[in-house]
Design a protein around this motif. Sequence first.
Motif, PDB file in Angstrom:
ATOM      1  N   LEU A 165      -1.542   4.717   4.541  1.00  0.00           N
ATOM      2  CA  LEU A 165      -2.820   5.057   3.913  1.00  0.00           C
ATOM      3  C   LEU A 165      -3.875   4.049   4.355  1.00  0.00           C
ATOM      4  O   LEU A 165      -3.743   2.849   4.134  1.00  0.00           O
ATOM      5  CB  LEU A 165      -2.689   5.032   2.392  1.00  0.00           C
ATOM      6  CG  LEU A 165      -3.950   5.452   1.628  1.00  0.00           C
ATOM      7  CD1 LEU A 165      -4.191   6.954   1.762  1.00  0.00           C
ATOM      8  CD2 LEU A 165      -3.857   5.062   0.156  1.00  0.00           C
ATOM      9  N   ARG A 166      -4.934   4.564   4.992  1.00  0.00           N
ATOM     10  CA  ARG A 166      -6.053   3.729   5.425  1.00  0.00           C
ATOM     11  C   ARG A 166      -7.333   4.222   4.776  1.00  0.00           C
ATOM     12  O   ARG A 166      -7.497   5.415   4.525  1.00  0.00           O
ATOM     13  CB  ARG A 166      -6.208   3.759   6.947  1.00  0.00           C
ATOM     14  CG  ARG A 166      -5.102   3.050   7.708  1.00  0.00           C
ATOM     15  CD  ARG A 166      -5.275   3.196   9.229  1.00  0.00           C
ATOM     16  NE  ARG A 166      -4.348   2.332   9.941  1.00  0.00           N
ATOM     17  CZ  ARG A 166      -3.080   2.638  10.198  1.00  0.00           C
ATOM     18  NH1 ARG A 166      -2.583   3.808   9.790  1.00  0.00           N
ATOM     19  NH2 ARG A 166      -2.301   1.796  10.849  1.00  0.00           N
ATOM     20  N   SER A 167      -8.247   3.307   4.547  1.00  0.00           N
ATOM     21  CA  SER A 167      -9.572   3.695   4.069  1.00  0.00           C
ATOM     22  C   SER A 167     -10.388   4.187   5.249  1.00  0.00           C
ATOM     23  O   SER A 167     -10.036   3.970   6.418  1.00  0.00           O
ATOM     24  CB  SER A 167     -10.263   2.500   3.415  1.00  0.00           C
ATOM     25  OG  SER A 167     -10.560   1.520   4.407  1.00  0.00           O
ATOM     26  N   GLY A 211       0.830  -1.199   0.000  1.00  0.00           N
ATOM     27  CA  GLY A 211       0.000   0.000   0.000  1.00  0.00           C
ATOM     28  C   GLY A 211       0.866   1.251   0.000  1.00  0.00           C
ATOM     29  O   GLY A 211       1.969   1.252  -0.550  1.00  0.00           O
ATOM     30  N   TRP A 212       0.380   2.306   0.639  1.00  0.00           N
ATOM     31  CA  TRP A 212       1.072   3.585   0.611  1.00  0.00           C
ATOM     32  C   TRP A 212       1.372   4.082   2.016  1.00  0.00           C
ATOM     33  O   TRP A 212       0.647   3.771   2.961  1.00  0.00           O
ATOM     34  CB  TRP A 212       0.213   4.634  -0.104  1.00  0.00           C
ATOM     35  CG  TRP A 212       0.148   4.424  -1.588  1.00  0.00           C
ATOM     36  CD1 TRP A 212      -0.716   3.602  -2.266  1.00  0.00           C
ATOM     37  CD2 TRP A 212       0.990   5.023  -2.574  1.00  0.00           C
ATOM     38  NE1 TRP A 212      -0.471   3.653  -3.614  1.00  0.00           N
ATOM     39  CE2 TRP A 212       0.575   4.536  -3.828  1.00  0.00           C
ATOM     40  CE3 TRP A 212       2.036   5.938  -2.527  1.00  0.00           C
ATOM     41  CZ2 TRP A 212       1.177   4.913  -5.018  1.00  0.00           C
ATOM     42  CZ3 TRP A 212       2.642   6.335  -3.696  1.00  0.00           C
ATOM     43  CH2 TRP A 212       2.217   5.829  -4.932  1.00  0.00           C
ATOM     44  N   ILE A 213       2.420   4.864   2.110  1.00  0.00           N
ATOM     45  CA  ILE A 213       2.773   5.518   3.361  1.00  0.00           C
ATOM     46  C   ILE A 213       3.220   6.948   3.058  1.00  0.00           C
ATOM     47  O   ILE A 213       3.847   7.195   2.020  1.00  0.00           O
ATOM     48  CB  ILE A 213       3.886   4.743   4.113  1.00  0.00           C
ATOM     49  CG1 ILE A 213       4.173   5.393   5.487  1.00  0.00           C
ATOM     50  CG2 ILE A 213       5.162   4.658   3.285  1.00  0.00           C
ATOM     51  CD1 ILE A 213       5.078   4.559   6.376  1.00  0.00           C
ATOM     52  N   LYS A 214       2.854   7.871   3.932  1.00  0.00           N
ATOM     53  CA  LYS A 214       3.353   9.240   3.846  1.00  0.00           C
ATOM     54  C   LYS A 214       4.390   9.432   4.943  1.00  0.00           C
ATOM     55  O   LYS A 214       4.152   9.097   6.109  1.00  0.00           O
ATOM     56  CB  LYS A 214       2.223  10.265   4.003  1.00  0.00           C
ATOM     57  CG  LYS A 214       2.723  11.718   3.873  1.00  0.00           C
ATOM     58  CD  LYS A 214       1.591  12.727   4.037  1.00  0.00           C
ATOM     59  CE  LYS A 214       0.718  12.813   2.821  1.00  0.00           C
ATOM     60  NZ  LYS A 214       1.397  13.484   1.666  1.00  0.00           N
ATOM     61  N   ILE A 215       5.523   9.991   4.560  1.00  0.00           N
ATOM     62  CA  ILE A 215       6.594  10.263   5.509  1.00  0.00           C
ATOM     63  C   ILE A 215       6.771  11.770   5.605  1.00  0.00           C
ATOM     64  O   ILE A 215       6.920  12.450   4.593  1.00  0.00           O
ATOM     65  CB  ILE A 215       7.912   9.584   5.070  1.00  0.00           C
ATOM     66  CG1 ILE A 215       7.702   8.078   4.906  1.00  0.00           C
ATOM     67  CG2 ILE A 215       9.024   9.859   6.085  1.00  0.00           C
ATOM     68  CD1 ILE A 215       8.917   7.342   4.368  1.00  0.00           C
ATOM     69  N   HIS A 216       6.738  12.282   6.836  1.00  0.00           N
ATOM     70  CA  HIS A 216       6.818  13.727   7.079  1.00  0.00           C
ATOM     71  C   HIS A 216       8.199  14.043   7.656  1.00  0.00           C
ATOM     72  O   HIS A 216       8.520  13.622   8.764  1.00  0.00           O
ATOM     73  CB  HIS A 216       5.716  14.141   8.054  1.00  0.00           C
ATOM     74  CG  HIS A 216       5.381  15.595   8.016  1.00  0.00           C
ATOM     75  ND1 HIS A 216       6.239  16.566   8.494  1.00  0.00           N
ATOM     76  CD2 HIS A 216       4.280  16.256   7.558  1.00  0.00           C
ATOM     77  CE1 HIS A 216       5.670  17.755   8.341  1.00  0.00           C
ATOM     78  NE2 HIS A 216       4.482  17.601   7.769  1.00  0.00           N
ATOM     79  N   THR A 217       8.991  14.783   6.892  1.00  0.00           N
ATOM     80  CA  THR A 217      10.378  15.036   7.299  1.00  0.00           C
ATOM     81  C   THR A 217      10.728  16.523   7.287  1.00  0.00           C
ATOM     82  O   THR A 217      11.897  16.891   7.143  1.00  0.00           O
ATOM     83  CB  THR A 217      11.347  14.281   6.368  1.00  0.00           C
ATOM     84  OG1 THR A 217      11.082  14.675   5.001  1.00  0.00           O
ATOM     85  CG2 THR A 217      11.184  12.789   6.495  1.00  0.00           C
TER      86      THR A 217
END
Length: 458
Positions: A161-163, A107-113
């Motif tokens: 990423l979650r629905s 799936g997807w992941i967002k990384i905040h840096t």
Amino acid sequence: MSDETARAMLEAMAIALELPQQSSAPVDFVDADRLPSCWPVSDLAAASIAAAAMALSNLIGLRTRSPPATVSCRSASLWFGWSIKPMGWNMPDPWDAIAGDYAARDGWIKIHTNAPHHRAAALGVLNCEPTREAVARMVAQADAEAWEDAIVAAGGCAARLRSAQQWTSHPQGRAVAREPLIIWDKPPTSHETAWQPSPTRPLSGLRVLDLTRIIAGPVATRFLAGFGADVLRIDPPDWEEDAVAPEVTLGKRCARLDLKTEQGRDHFRQLLSTADILVHGYRTDALAKTGFDASARQRIRPGLIDISLNAYGHSGPWQGRRGFDSLVQFSTGIAAGGMDWRQSAVPVSLPVQALDHATGYLLAAAAIRALIARTTGEGHLTARLSLARTAKLLMDHRSPPTEREFTKAAARDYAAGVEQSAWGPAHRLLPPVAIEGAPMWWDRPASHLGSVSAAWLE
């Protein structure tokens, strides 16, 4: 386009604020422009600004009649983006080079840096070169939730990423769903005050101590400054946010204190002892570690209006988790909903950081509501809000998607004068709200963090 959704949201906000309906003046919504989204972003923008205006109208009504207010949906939408337009200079890119969305194995992941310590934490877990290409290769080798857990455990910021369905069945999603939009607390202290609102500059004479960063909290204190409050923002010695400071320091004075030192704590204690309102966005234990937990703050300043926020709610397993608007959009199903709407191969987040901005205006509204309570002898109140609970409000009021293109800000959207900010001259958007007899304006341009000494105006 109908303002039915904005009005439904405003009603929910007014209920959460516990405003006395019989004294509320009307709020009119004008302009039909809406940002394109499958979520009612512009309605959320207009409603949250209207909620703060409604609270302010109620406050003014303590001395005279409550004046009506008008909120421009177009202007509200623009203020949820960037309100400042530089003249001959450029604002830095707010996003770090490796921050963003990555495809994991499942799936997807967002990384905040964007913050250096969050970047270091993420790269320490990923153990790769600090380039988007290297991060993408590494993330693709494991599941999104495994990366999320590891980065968060290391002190970084990430979200799988979650629905919406996955979020509502998640322990944290269930916890947030049980929370009210505004959590009110009534500390066992009282405080007499001779302060009364002015009909034309309603928050004049109030001292607001601002311990917030980036967007949501600073939006709240920017609103308070726009109606006359003396806002003193305090940052630690090593903190910078050059990419957003020209946007969010409008109307404020910005100073620095090191709360890790005894001298810094003593200075902060002196400031707090004569503050009217404290707005802060630190995690639950952060201020406590410096000796300023909730009970200590009330001892230092009996009757202090204490307004706080966090990312993921105030109960449940993630209540202390670091987070930002874009991450909460990933966690709660907002970005997944946009992906489905666009039939996109990649996540589709909101066109603006709407959770941050909306929560900011609700923080301001809560501060004003608490001020009403203190002024009328109702008692005194403190309030807690979260980005995740604001996300639920947005998702609960889903309406037909807006497909029409939104026209970018034009000359007519900006105030006539030039703001001499610390970075150079700039145009600023016209205020998004008009309250009869009490115009919104700022008596200080945007300024650098740490540009003044940490002291109240005399």
